[in-house]
Design a protein around this motif. Structure first.
Motif, PDB file in Angstrom:
ATOM      1  N   VAL A  64      19.165  26.235   0.346  1.00  0.00           N
ATOM      2  CA  VAL A  64      19.685  24.895   0.668  1.00  0.00           C
ATOM      3  C   VAL A  64      19.552  24.653   2.164  1.00  0.00           C
ATOM      4  O   VAL A  64      19.133  23.574   2.600  1.00  0.00           O
ATOM      5  N   ALA A  65      19.895  25.646   2.969  1.00  0.00           N
ATOM      6  CA  ALA A  65      19.762  25.501   4.420  1.00  0.00           C
ATOM      7  C   ALA A  65      18.296  25.360   4.825  1.00  0.00           C
ATOM      8  O   ALA A  65      17.962  24.589   5.731  1.00  0.00           O
ATOM      9  N   LEU A  66      17.419  26.097   4.151  1.00  0.00           N
ATOM     10  CA  LEU A  66      15.995  26.043   4.480  1.00  0.00           C
ATOM     11  C   LEU A  66      15.379  24.706   4.115  1.00  0.00           C
ATOM     12  O   LEU A  66      14.682  24.082   4.923  1.00  0.00           O
ATOM     13  N   PHE A  67      15.645  24.214   2.908  1.00  0.00           N
ATOM     14  CA  PHE A  67      14.982  23.011   2.427  1.00  0.00           C
ATOM     15  C   PHE A  67      15.683  21.718   2.831  1.00  0.00           C
ATOM     16  O   PHE A  67      15.105  20.642   2.676  1.00  0.00           O
ATOM     17  N   SER A  68      16.894  21.783   3.345  1.00  0.00           N
ATOM     18  CA  SER A  68      17.609  20.557   3.685  1.00  0.00           C
ATOM     19  C   SER A  68      16.897  19.754   4.771  1.00  0.00           C
ATOM     20  O   SER A  68      16.994  18.527   4.805  1.00  0.00           O
ATOM     21  N   GLN A  69      16.156  20.415   5.617  1.00  0.00           N
ATOM     22  CA  GLN A  69      15.439  19.696   6.671  1.00  0.00           C
ATOM     23  C   GLN A  69      14.194  18.987   6.141  1.00  0.00           C
ATOM     24  O   GLN A  69      13.655  18.109   6.810  1.00  0.00           O
ATOM     25  N   PHE A  70      13.724  19.339   4.951  1.00  0.00           N
ATOM     26  CA  PHE A  70      12.529  18.726   4.395  1.00  0.00           C
ATOM     27  C   PHE A  70      12.830  17.665   3.344  1.00  0.00           C
ATOM     28  O   PHE A  70      11.915  17.007   2.862  1.00  0.00           O
ATOM     29  N   ILE A  71      14.087  17.528   2.958  1.00  0.00           N
ATOM     30  CA  ILE A  71      14.435  16.609   1.885  1.00  0.00           C
ATOM     31  C   ILE A  71      14.789  15.237   2.450  1.00  0.00           C
ATOM     32  O   ILE A  71      15.648  15.115   3.314  1.00  0.00           O
ATOM     33  N   ASN A  72      14.093  14.240   1.952  1.00  0.00           N
ATOM     34  CA  ASN A  72      14.405  12.851   2.278  1.00  0.00           C
ATOM     35  C   ASN A  72      14.816  12.189   0.962  1.00  0.00           C
ATOM     36  O   ASN A  72      13.997  12.083   0.044  1.00  0.00           O
ATOM     37  N   PRO A  73      16.073  11.753   0.826  1.00  0.00           N
ATOM     38  CA  PRO A  73      16.540  11.226  -0.458  1.00  0.00           C
ATOM     39  C   PRO A  73      15.721  10.050  -0.986  1.00  0.00           C
ATOM     40  O   PRO A  73      15.609   9.861  -2.197  1.00  0.00           O
ATOM     41  N   GLU A  74      15.118   9.256  -0.096  1.00  0.00           N
ATOM     42  CA  GLU A  74      14.339   8.116  -0.558  1.00  0.00           C
ATOM     43  C   GLU A  74      12.999   8.525  -1.171  1.00  0.00           C
ATOM     44  O   GLU A  74      12.473   7.852  -2.048  1.00  0.00           O
ATOM     45  N   THR A  75      12.435   9.624  -0.701  1.00  0.00           N
ATOM     46  CA  THR A  75      11.106  10.024  -1.175  1.00  0.00           C
ATOM     47  C   THR A  75      11.136  11.251  -2.076  1.00  0.00           C
ATOM     48  O   THR A  75      10.078  11.738  -2.471  1.00  0.00           O
ATOM     49  N   LEU A  76      12.316  11.757  -2.399  1.00  0.00           N
ATOM     50  CA  LEU A  76      12.402  12.939  -3.251  1.00  0.00           C
ATOM     51  C   LEU A  76      12.048  12.570  -4.690  1.00  0.00           C
ATOM     52  O   LEU A  76      12.625  11.664  -5.270  1.00  0.00           O
ATOM     53  N   ASP A  77      11.066  13.238  -5.235  1.00  0.00           N
ATOM     54  CA  ASP A  77      10.670  12.996  -6.624  1.00  0.00           C
ATOM     55  C   ASP A  77      10.487  14.329  -7.336  1.00  0.00           C
ATOM     56  O   ASP A  77      10.735  15.391  -6.777  1.00  0.00           O
ATOM     57  N   VAL A  78      10.032  14.270  -8.561  1.00  0.00           N
ATOM     58  CA  VAL A  78       9.915  15.474  -9.382  1.00  0.00           C
ATOM     59  C   VAL A  78       8.888  16.445  -8.802  1.00  0.00           C
ATOM     60  O   VAL A  78       9.100  17.655  -8.812  1.00  0.00           O
ATOM     61  N   SER A  79       7.801  15.929  -8.273  1.00  0.00           N
ATOM     62  CA  SER A  79       6.769  16.830  -7.743  1.00  0.00           C
ATOM     63  C   SER A  79       7.275  17.601  -6.522  1.00  0.00           C
ATOM     64  O   SER A  79       7.008  18.798  -6.393  1.00  0.00           O
ATOM     65  N   ASN A  80       7.996  16.928  -5.622  1.00  0.00           N
ATOM     66  CA  ASN A  80       8.555  17.644  -4.468  1.00  0.00           C
ATOM     67  C   ASN A  80       9.590  18.674  -4.902  1.00  0.00           C
ATOM     68  O   ASN A  80       9.626  19.788  -4.372  1.00  0.00           O
ATOM     69  N   GLY A  81      10.430  18.310  -5.852  1.00  0.00           N
ATOM     70  CA  GLY A  81      11.418  19.255  -6.368  1.00  0.00           C
ATOM     71  C   GLY A  81      10.775  20.448  -7.041  1.00  0.00           C
ATOM     72  O   GLY A  81      11.234  21.587  -6.899  1.00  0.00           O
ATOM     73  N   THR A  82       9.684  20.196  -7.771  1.00  0.00           N
ATOM     74  CA  THR A  82       8.971  21.281  -8.440  1.00  0.00           C
ATOM     75  C   THR A  82       8.336  22.224  -7.424  1.00  0.00           C
ATOM     76  O   THR A  82       8.365  23.446  -7.597  1.00  0.00           O
ATOM     77  N   ILE A  83       7.761  21.670  -6.374  1.00  0.00           N
ATOM     78  CA  ILE A  83       7.159  22.499  -5.324  1.00  0.00           C
ATOM     79  C   ILE A  83       8.227  23.356  -4.656  1.00  0.00           C
ATOM     80  O   ILE A  83       8.030  24.553  -4.413  1.00  0.00           O
ATOM     81  N   MET A  84       9.381  22.778  -4.350  1.00  0.00           N
ATOM     82  CA  MET A  84      10.457  23.538  -3.706  1.00  0.00           C
ATOM     83  C   MET A  84      10.993  24.618  -4.642  1.00  0.00           C
ATOM     84  O   MET A  84      11.206  25.757  -4.220  1.00  0.00           O
ATOM     85  N   ALA A  85      11.197  24.288  -5.911  1.00  0.00           N
ATOM     86  CA  ALA A  85      11.696  25.282  -6.868  1.00  0.00           C
ATOM     87  C   ALA A  85      10.667  26.390  -7.073  1.00  0.00           C
ATOM     88  O   ALA A  85      11.019  27.570  -7.173  1.00  0.00           O
ATOM     89  N   GLY A  86       9.387  26.027  -7.121  1.00  0.00           N
ATOM     90  CA  GLY A  86       8.338  27.034  -7.247  1.00  0.00           C
ATOM     91  C   GLY A  86       8.259  27.948  -6.033  1.00  0.00           C
ATOM     92  O   GLY A  86       8.005  29.143  -6.162  1.00  0.00           O
ATOM     93  N   THR A  87       8.482  27.385  -4.860  1.00  0.00           N
ATOM     94  CA  THR A  87       8.506  28.189  -3.639  1.00  0.00           C
ATOM     95  C   THR A  87       9.649  29.194  -3.688  1.00  0.00           C
ATOM     96  O   THR A  87       9.471  30.370  -3.360  1.00  0.00           O
ATOM     97  N   VAL A  88      10.820  28.733  -4.089  1.00  0.00           N
ATOM     98  CA  VAL A  88      11.973  29.634  -4.212  1.00  0.00           C
ATOM     99  C   VAL A  88      11.670  30.732  -5.225  1.00  0.00           C
ATOM    100  O   VAL A  88      11.907  31.919  -4.966  1.00  0.00           O
ATOM    101  N   LEU A  89      11.145  30.352  -6.369  1.00  0.00           N
ATOM    102  CA  LEU A  89      10.826  31.324  -7.413  1.00  0.00           C
ATOM    103  C   LEU A  89       9.791  32.338  -6.923  1.00  0.00           C
ATOM    104  O   LEU A  89       9.941  33.544  -7.130  1.00  0.00           O
TER     105      LEU A  89
END
Length: 115
Positions: free
Chosen positions: A42-67
């Protein structure tokens, strides 16, 4: 400093075989339920998250990175532990480890008293 080591050596249990699915399930639950890991990402990705542009593809990329990062880390640790388990036994070197730790702690105590 006068330690003679452990009076017994631990026995490795080779009878208890864990299946690959059980090991994967246990590893996933350990990683998924670890609150420190969640706080770190959460601390790492909070700087890259923009609530207006957050979509499924960005979330999938972030979750895949964590995994990917977490899986790679646990595979490295498991591989290192597996390969060194038979060659390195702390029970055999317990007396030496106790003596070194005793010297370190005495040195720290002297430093605290003198400073």
């Amino acid at each position: 400093l006068m330690s003679k080591g452990s009076p017994f050596a631990p026995k490795l249990q080779t009878d208890n075989k864990t299946t690959l699915i059980e090991a994967a399930r246990d590893g996933f639950s350990i990683a998924f339920l670890n609150p420190k890991l969640a706080i770190f990402f959460v601390a790492l990705f909070s700087q890259f998250i923009n609530p207006e542009t957050l979509d499924v593809s960005n979330g999938t990329i972030m979750a895949g990175t964590v995994l990917g990062i977490d899986t790679l880390w646990y595979c490295i640790v498991a591989g290192m532990v597996h390969h060194t388990r038979d060659r390195f036994s702390l029970a055999e070197k317990g007396a030496v480890i106790d003596k070194v730790a005793g010297v370190v702690f005495i040195g720290l105590a002297v430093r605290v008293v003198l400073l």
